[in-house]
Design a protein around this motif. Sequence first.
Motif, mmCIF file in Angstrom:
data_model
loop_
_atom_site.group_PDB
_atom_site.id
_atom_site.type_symbol
_atom_site.label_atom_id
_atom_site.label_comp_id
_atom_site.label_asym_id
_atom_site.label_seq_id
_atom_site.Cartn_x
_atom_site.Cartn_y
_atom_site.Cartn_z
ATOM 1 N N ASP A 174 0.347 6.009 -6.304
ATOM 2 C CA ASP A 174 -0.331 5.698 -5.054
ATOM 3 C C ASP A 174 -1.497 4.739 -5.313
ATOM 4 O O ASP A 174 -2.276 4.926 -6.267
ATOM 5 C CB ASP A 174 -0.847 6.980 -4.390
ATOM 6 C CG ASP A 174 0.289 7.842 -3.856
ATOM 7 O OD1 ASP A 174 1.445 7.380 -3.919
ATOM 8 O OD2 ASP A 174 0.015 8.969 -3.397
ATOM 9 N N LYS A 189 0.853 -1.188 0.000
ATOM 10 C CA LYS A 189 0.000 0.000 0.000
ATOM 11 C C LYS A 189 0.886 1.234 0.000
ATOM 12 O O LYS A 189 1.713 1.414 0.891
ATOM 13 C CB LYS A 189 -0.915 0.010 1.222
ATOM 14 C CG LYS A 189 -1.915 -1.138 1.236
ATOM 15 C CD LYS A 189 -2.813 -1.090 2.457
ATOM 16 C CE LYS A 189 -3.799 -2.241 2.456
ATOM 17 N NZ LYS A 189 -4.691 -2.220 3.637
ATOM 18 N N LYS A 190 0.698 2.045 -1.006
ATOM 19 C CA LYS A 190 1.518 3.239 -1.174
ATOM 20 C C LYS A 190 0.611 4.469 -1.143
ATOM 21 O O LYS A 190 -0.378 4.555 -1.892
ATOM 22 C CB LYS A 190 2.284 3.178 -2.501
ATOM 23 C CG LYS A 190 3.251 4.331 -2.702
ATOM 24 C CD LYS A 190 4.016 4.186 -4.001
ATOM 25 C CE LYS A 190 4.985 5.346 -4.187
ATOM 26 N NZ LYS A 190 5.709 5.249 -5.474
ATOM 27 N N LYS A 191 0.959 5.417 -0.254
ATOM 28 C CA LYS A 191 0.160 6.631 -0.127
ATOM 29 C C LYS A 191 1.023 7.740 0.473
ATOM 30 O O LYS A 191 1.673 7.525 1.500
ATOM 31 C CB LYS A 191 -1.061 6.373 0.756
ATOM 32 C CG LYS A 191 -1.992 7.567 0.863
ATOM 33 C CD LYS A 191 -3.202 7.223 1.721
ATOM 34 C CE LYS A 191 -4.148 8.415 1.824
ATOM 35 N NZ LYS A 191 -5.323 8.105 2.680
ATOM 36 N N ASP A 192 1.016 8.859 -0.209
ATOM 37 C CA ASP A 192 1.733 10.052 0.258
ATOM 38 C C ASP A 192 3.210 9.766 0.524
ATOM 39 O O ASP A 192 3.797 10.229 1.513
ATOM 40 C CB ASP A 192 1.075 10.604 1.522
ATOM 41 C CG ASP A 192 -0.371 11.035 1.294
ATOM 42 O OD1 ASP A 192 -0.692 11.367 0.141
ATOM 43 O OD2 ASP A 192 -1.162 10.986 2.257
#
Length: 630
Positions: free
Chosen positions: A604, A373-376
């Motif tokens: 993201d 999970k990729k975010k910010d």
Amino acid sequence: RRSSFGRIATRVDRAPREATRPNDERRTRRRERANARRANANAANANDGARSTIDRMAALPAFELPTVARDDDGFGPPRKGLVTSEITEMIYAPYNKTDKFGRCADWMGDERDGHGRERDGEGREKRGDKQRDERRERKDREREGKGKDASASAGGIGGGVETVFNFVADAGEEESFSLVDNTNARSSGGGGGRGGRGGGRWNQFGGRGRGRGNMDEAARDLGVGAERERNRQARIQSRKAQQWNTWAYNRQQQQVHYSASVDIRPDWEVVEQIAFPEIIKQSLELAEAAPEDLATYGSVRWFDKSYDRVTPKSEVLLRRRTEEPPRNVTASEDPIIQKYAAEGTGNVFTTDGVLAAVMCAARSNYSWDIVIKKKDGKIFLDKRPDGNFDQLTVSETAQEPIPDDPEDINGVQQLSAEGTKANRAFVEQSLTVEKDAYKFGEPVPFFGEDDNDSIAYKYRKWNVDDTTKLVCRCELNAVSESKGMDKGKALTTLVKALNEFDSKVTGIDWRLKIETQRGAVVANELKNNANKLAKWTAMAVLAGAEQMKLGFVSRVHPRDPNAHAILNTQTYNTKDFAQQINIKEANMWGSLKLFLDTCRKFEDGSYICVKDPLKNILRFYKYEESASMF
């Protein structure tokens, strides 16, 4: 009367004959005239056909027979006048009849057939003592090095000409050369049998033995250098034979196709893939090898020293553990990790189990998967909540593959469930309750008040490179007493258990070999469970465990997967064991950096990394997260 009757009968008999003569003559003349008319008609028809054939041939192109050379003295074209102006520039090599050269016919040879027998003009063969004497003399001349004279005396167009076909080795010239490698060729029988004394056997140089002269040549092969060379050649041949046998054995093995750890949906998009050879080549030395301890939670119990003295003769039955799910929460659900992510302590967050799977990915055979999970700018590496990531594999890297049969007690899924239960039961049974637990820090926040599992969590931080700050939750499950000068000191320990299901499949019977040949047992387990042992070692290194204790658990009966016995426990220093199984921290961090660099290419979103069940490849899929995704 008799005479008169006879005369009358004669008259009566002759009268008709004389009367029929004119008719016969007329009939004959008519037949002759008919034959004449028929002959004239045939001649006329033949003349007409000839004239029509001549007319047709006149319309065709003219055909002229070429000039054919004729030799009245022999068979075939004459020897003179063969070379015309058209073939003057052609290059060819003449050959003699005595040359060892296969051909259909010898047009230019002497008066001999294909078997070397003389023949006269009428084709009658001449056999006798003269032919045998000539053959014997020719062989003698060849042996004495007079092959050129023999070729010249054979006659023909190539007589006396040095060509590629009439070459004969010069015995005197051959004797002036010597071999560089004087190693003896292996021969069956003592000293080559009668060949050593000039008998009928052939030696290694393609000829018959010539008495004791060969013994003098063989004497040069004696000595330390020759013996060393022979031993080296024998080792090379043995190695080649072993490689061939291994290849043939692997080729005959039945290929087992394993299923993927997760069902790949058709709407998933493949965004990237990494091949295992590329992972193996990676290496990275951390600028700051020592990690930073952020926090420590939980408490662990002491290891029972009595299990260090267990042997197959005094085996201990393994108590069954109550069926309850493990409390190994994911990184996304860990409140401590969420707090560090909110504070910006790091940009990559995961657990030691997931991190070890990535670092040791090149050693795996079975399929596994992790969620990304990729975010910010922050990356979470996690396991699927309902997946089989926490299940231990059994004989994953064995030479004989385990069948993927759900109904077989020795199948992949059944052995995995059995090995996981045996590992948990051994950890719980081998830790004593008589001594107070060793506290590392505050109680684990996400455990209940009644939870008394022996687990301690360390939250550690590594600066992998300039752009990667890794925060990982590491696990310890025991402490043990040290020996020697620091006797009684608590040593952080990681306790795990190996299980044996059938000695005929694994290759070594633990009950017979674990006391006398411990090294062989461990080496066999390193071969059959290379990925599992590598991940355990990587987890111990990440958690900073000083010791590793491996319990050897075996079935009471090979066909009963529910009853087990503890046969032995072995203790290893973590760093020494990592070196023994060829686990290097530089390769571990290099593999992780390659994995993270690949993840940074993505936008993201949610991704899943799946190890292909049939190929040594890691594939990255992008999916849309939903409640019923998996």
